[in-house]
Design a protein around this motif. Structure first.
Motif, PDB file in Angstrom:
ATOM      1  N   LEU A  57      -2.991   1.757  -3.229  1.00 44.18           N
ATOM      2  CA  LEU A  57      -1.844   1.746  -2.324  1.00 44.18           C
ATOM      3  C   LEU A  57      -2.207   0.912  -1.103  1.00 44.18           C
ATOM      4  N   TRP A  58      -1.358  -0.075  -0.805  1.00 39.69           N
ATOM      5  CA  TRP A  58      -1.618  -0.985   0.320  1.00 39.69           C
ATOM      6  C   TRP A  58      -0.392  -1.017   1.222  1.00 39.69           C
ATOM      7  N   TRP A  59      -0.635  -0.790   2.520  1.00 40.17           N
ATOM      8  CA  TRP A  59       0.397  -0.892   3.543  1.00 40.17           C
ATOM      9  C   TRP A  59       0.085  -2.077   4.449  1.00 40.17           C
ATOM     10  N   GLN A  60       1.128  -2.851   4.773  1.00 48.80           N
ATOM     11  CA  GLN A  60       0.936  -4.012   5.633  1.00 48.80           C
ATOM     12  C   GLN A  60       2.112  -4.125   6.599  1.00 48.80           C
ATOM     13  N   ARG A  61       1.777  -4.273   7.894  1.00 48.52           N
ATOM     14  CA  ARG A  61       2.818  -4.537   8.880  1.00 48.52           C
ATOM     15  C   ARG A  61       3.082  -6.030   8.923  1.00 48.52           C
TER      16      ARG A  61
ATOM     17  N   ALA B   8      -3.314  -0.753   6.012  1.00 49.90           N
ATOM     18  CA  ALA B   8      -4.026   0.423   5.512  1.00 49.90           C
ATOM     19  C   ALA B   8      -4.175   0.264   4.010  1.00 49.90           C
ATOM     20  N   LEU B   9      -5.300   0.747   3.489  1.00 48.88           N
ATOM     21  CA  LEU B   9      -5.599   0.620   2.068  1.00 48.88           C
ATOM     22  C   LEU B   9      -6.092   1.961   1.547  1.00 48.88           C
ATOM     23  N   ARG B  10      -5.576   2.359   0.411  1.00 47.58           N
ATOM     24  CA  ARG B  10      -6.019   3.602  -0.218  1.00 47.58           C
ATOM     25  C   ARG B  10      -6.304   3.337  -1.693  1.00 47.58           C
ATOM     26  N   PHE B  11      -7.517   3.608  -2.093  1.00 50.87           N
ATOM     27  CA  PHE B  11      -7.913   3.437  -3.485  1.00 50.87           C
ATOM     28  C   PHE B  11      -8.286   4.798  -4.056  1.00 50.87           C
ATOM     29  N   ARG B  12      -7.750   5.107  -5.218  1.00 51.18           N
ATOM     30  CA  ARG B  12      -7.996   6.404  -5.844  1.00 51.18           C
ATOM     31  C   ARG B  12      -8.478   6.189  -7.273  1.00 51.18           C
ATOM     32  N   ALA B  13      -9.535   6.900  -7.624  1.00 49.45           N
ATOM     33  CA  ALA B  13     -10.064   6.855  -8.989  1.00 49.45           C
ATOM     34  C   ALA B  13     -10.132   8.281  -9.511  1.00 49.45           C
ATOM     35  N   GLU B  14      -9.545   8.489 -10.666  1.00 50.26           N
ATOM     36  CA  GLU B  14      -9.490   9.839 -11.246  1.00 50.26           C
ATOM     37  C   GLU B  14      -9.873   9.765 -12.717  1.00 50.26           C
ATOM     38  N   GLY B  15     -10.669  10.717 -13.153  1.00 51.56           N
ATOM     39  CA  GLY B  15     -11.066  10.774 -14.543  1.00 51.56           C
ATOM     40  C   GLY B  15     -11.303  12.210 -14.959  1.00 51.56           C
ATOM     41  N   GLY B  16     -11.269  12.448 -16.275  1.00 53.69           N
ATOM     42  CA  GLY B  16     -11.470  13.812 -16.720  1.00 53.69           C
ATOM     43  C   GLY B  16     -11.504  13.947 -18.217  1.00 53.69           C
ATOM     44  N   SER B  17     -11.138  15.118 -18.685  1.00 55.82           N
ATOM     45  CA  SER B  17     -11.248  15.483 -20.095  1.00 55.82           C
ATOM     46  C   SER B  17     -10.355  14.614 -20.977  1.00 55.82           C
ATOM     47  N   PHE B  18     -10.773  14.503 -22.247  1.00 52.82           N
ATOM     48  CA  PHE B  18     -10.004  13.857 -23.308  1.00 52.82           C
ATOM     49  C   PHE B  18      -9.737  12.379 -23.019  1.00 52.82           C
TER      50      PHE B  18
ATOM     51  N   HIS C  20      -9.812   5.901   1.994  1.00 57.19           N
ATOM     52  CA  HIS C  20      -8.807   5.452   2.956  1.00 57.19           C
ATOM     53  C   HIS C  20      -9.476   4.447   3.897  1.00 57.19           C
ATOM     54  N   ILE C  21      -8.940   3.243   3.955  1.00 61.87           N
ATOM     55  CA  ILE C  21      -9.482   2.198   4.814  1.00 61.87           C
ATOM     56  C   ILE C  21      -8.371   1.727   5.743  1.00 61.87           C
ATOM     57  N   ARG C  22      -8.629   1.821   7.043  1.00 61.20           N
ATOM     58  CA  ARG C  22      -7.633   1.389   8.035  1.00 61.20           C
ATOM     59  C   ARG C  22      -8.251   0.376   8.993  1.00 61.20           C
TER      60      ARG C  22
END
Length: 664
Positions: free
Chosen positions: A184-188, A166-176, A662-664
């Motif tokens: 986040l990467w999960w691997q069995r 499973a793969l989770r990529f997050r992008a956050e941006g904002g003021s100032f 979220h990519i699974r």
């Protein structure tokens, strides 16, 4: 001490090295959904908890942002995105709070406090706060020795049927100038092994506006030297042995470079101070049931920390001040649990740690650089019982600290026994209404800064001693659409003796055992969860604290019977989370009543009360095998200007937008 340290490390290492077997039966997973911030009603002490679902709905970014929503907790925030944030329970001080990450304590022997603002909420399963002893009898000995425990738990890998990653990529941006991507990467890695890898980068210039007041004149200014660039990463390995043993290993790294904005006062130059931080630790925990009655938990950890501080100015001999500190810690812990009889358990926990500080900071004009090291041994014997409607938690903890210095005189050894007893009783067999009481002794060893910091340190300091007493009621019910209603009320009295404070001597300030403090207060919490169908729910929670924390050091002092600095009489928070098929709404508010910046409660030191409101709107989208979460959050939506620490203005209204794939 060294023999004890090696024995504990050997025991833990032997347990971690147990090999796996092939005969294993895999059971299907069961997903349990619990309401967030549900207090443990039957616990003998107050326990507060926020889970990942609520953290996401409220737009919580880090552990400090989560903790300030809890009752009885004070977060000292120096402003700015990169400002240091520490946590204190019931005004006892940050050094009395144990911060535990995935079952292993975090430490900073130099300063005695943990910057909880650097720990991201993006990869957490839950954050919980326990007043007094934790309910888990298999806790470490250092947790029994603390006034309270802040526990941070990472999110463990979960896989859909037939999926191994499973793969989770997050992008956050904002003021100032705020921007922070994370991955986040999960691997069995097998039927019994899984891997989790998390990385995050944060940058911001932090140049937010504020109003500078000078008598009747107000000018609009901007906060400067508040930039930060930080990197955070960790890898977690989980393995289940065929014999029932469970291994969890973590490798964590953090690095940052940032400006220290300094105080805002009239005619003062803008700060040019800079700070570089690096922190790396590796830890492993091993849990095993040793038959029907015995269980074992073993932990190993090594930590290396490095920081550099620089400031430029004509007040320094060479125009610049440069301080470099290096800390190393080796830590070993083992807890052996024994189920004595039905409803009764005992545990013996032993922790041993070795800390070493290397820096270029001299102590006095003779140029002595002590380069201290410390051996610490903590042993705790605990008993937990559940006879009928009564629950009993008791412990006796022994702490021994011995240290060595390369130059000068070493302080005397510090040692002390500290007992603890807490009770919970179910008043009615037909209703979950509980009454509880608690008494606990705590003491903290002086930090390296307390003992050795340039001209300020005092090697003759005694340990700071505290006594905690508390009692309260808790109740929980549910009916129909009301899936949960939890109410708690707890009162407490704390007494601190030999408080370590900076005290003026003949020519300079020195650390001294001068303070005595009495703390009286009560905490109130409420949590409600309403369901209006399979996709619509309303969750509300509130926390409030009244606290009278006064100086009882000397009748002749002008601060006698005055409220402690930065301690409001009233503080509180509220959260509302609405889940619908169209949009999720999260609202939260944090407030503090007036307080004083100095020990003398004079009008000129009064700090105004504040209310900080935040609003988050989020929605999830399904795109085939991928899902997308979008969130927009506004913090301090009323644009209130306030300070938590005097002359360190907090930022006003700010906006952030977050996209999570979220990519699974």
């Amino acid at each position: 001490m060294r023999k004890c340290f090696l024995l504990t490390f050997s025991l833990a290492a032997c347990c971690v090295s147990v090999s796996a077997q092939d005969d294993v039966v895999s059971l299907g997973g069961v997903e349990i959904v619990r309401p967030a911030m549900r207090n443990s009603v039957f616990s003998t002490t107050l326990v507060q908890r926020l889970d990942a679902t609520t953290l996401r709905l409220l737009g919580v970014s880090d552990v400090a942002d989560a903790v300030k929503r809890m009752a009885g907790v004070y977060v000292r925030d120096y402003g700015g995105i990169g400002g240091m944030k520490t946590v204190s329970l019931h005004s006892l001080g940050a050094a009395h709070t144990s911060v535990v990450y995935d079952g292993v304590p975090l430490s900073n022997t130099q300063a005695g406090q943990i910057d909880i603002g650097r720990y991201s909420a993006d990869n957490l399963d839950n954050v919980s706060m326990s007043m007094g002893d934790q309910h888990d009898i298999m806790s470490t000995a250092s947790q029994y020795a603390s006034a309270g425990v802040l526990s941070i738990s990472s999110e463990r890998p979960r896989f859909d049927k037939g999926c191994n990653h499973a793969l989770r990529f997050r992008a956050e941006g904002g003021s100032f100038g705020f921007a922070t991507p994370s991955l986040l990467w999960w691997q069995r890695l097998g039927t019994k092994t899984s891997l989790s890898v998390f990385g995050k980068f944060t940058r911001a210039d932090g140049h937010y506006p504020f109003t500078l007041v000078n008598a009747n004149t107000k000018t609009r200014e901007r906060r400067l030297n508040t930039d930060i660039n930080s990197w955070q990463g960790e890898a977690n390995l989980y393995h289940a042995f065929a014999d029932g043993g469970r291994l969890a290993a973590k490798l964590y790294g953090y690095a940052s470079r940032r400006g220290l904005p300094g105080v805002i006062i009239l005619y003062a130059e803008q700060s040019r101070e800079r700070m570089w931080d690096e922190d790396v630790f590796a830890q492993a925990t091993y849990d095993k049931e040793l038959g029907k009655r015995l269980s074992l938990s073993a932990r190993l950890k090594y930590t290396h920390s490095w920081n550099k501080y620089m400031d430029w100015g004509s007040q320094y001999a060479h125009g610049v001040d440069r301080e470099v500190n290096r800390q190393d810690e080796g830590y070993g812990s083992a807890t052996l649990g024994w189920r004595v009889a039905n409803g009764w358990s005992m545990a013996l926990a032993a922790d041993v740690s070795f800390n070493r500080l290397r820096n270029n900071i001299y102590v006095n004009t003779d140029g002595i650089v002590p380069q201290p090291s410390r051996w610490t041994s903590i042993t705790a014997l605990s008993l937990k019982g559940h006879p009928g409607r009564l629950m009993v938690d008791a412990s006796l903890t022994y702490t021994l600290a011995a240290e060595h210095v390369s130059q000068g005189k070493a302080p005397d050894d510090k040692k002390r026994f500290t007992p603890s007893l807490s009770l919970s009783y179910r008043l009615l067999p037909s209703a979950p209404l509980y009454v509880r009481a608690m008494a606990k002794g705590v003491f903290r060893v002086p930090t390296f800064n307390d003992l050795y910091y340039r001209r300020l340190g005092n090697i003759y300091l005694k340990p700071e001693k505290a006594s905690e007493y508390g009692g309260g009621l808790s109740y929980e019910t549910y009916h129909g659409s009301l899936q949960l209603l939890t109410l708690t009320v707890d009162g407490y009295y704390n007494n601190v003796r030999d408080k370590i404070v900076a005290f003026p001597s003949t020519y300079v300030w020195r650390m001294a055992n001068y303070g005595k403090v009495d703390i009286v207060g009560f905490d109130m919490t409420a949590c409600m969860l309403l369901s209006f169908g399979p996709k619509v729910s309303l969750q509300c929670s509130a926390a409030s604290t009244f606290q009278r924390a006064v100086d009882k050091t000397s009748h002749s002092s002008q601060s006698y019977d005055n409220q402690l600095p930065y301690t409001p009489r009233w503080s509180g928070s509220g959260n509302v989370a609405v889940t619908t098929p169209w949009v999720n709404i999260g609202y939260s508010v944090v407030m503090q009543q007036e307080r004083y910046s100095m020990a003398q409660n004079k009008p000129e030191y009064r700090m105004r009360p504040f209310w900080d409101h935040s609003l988050a709107l989020s929605r999830s989208f399904r795109l085939g095998a991928m899902s997308l979460d979008a969130c927009v959050k506004a913090t301090n939506i009323t644009n209130a200007q306030y300070e938590i620490i005097k002359y360190y203005p907090m930022q006003g209204r700010a906006w952030t937008a977050t996209l999570t794939w979220h990519i699974r």
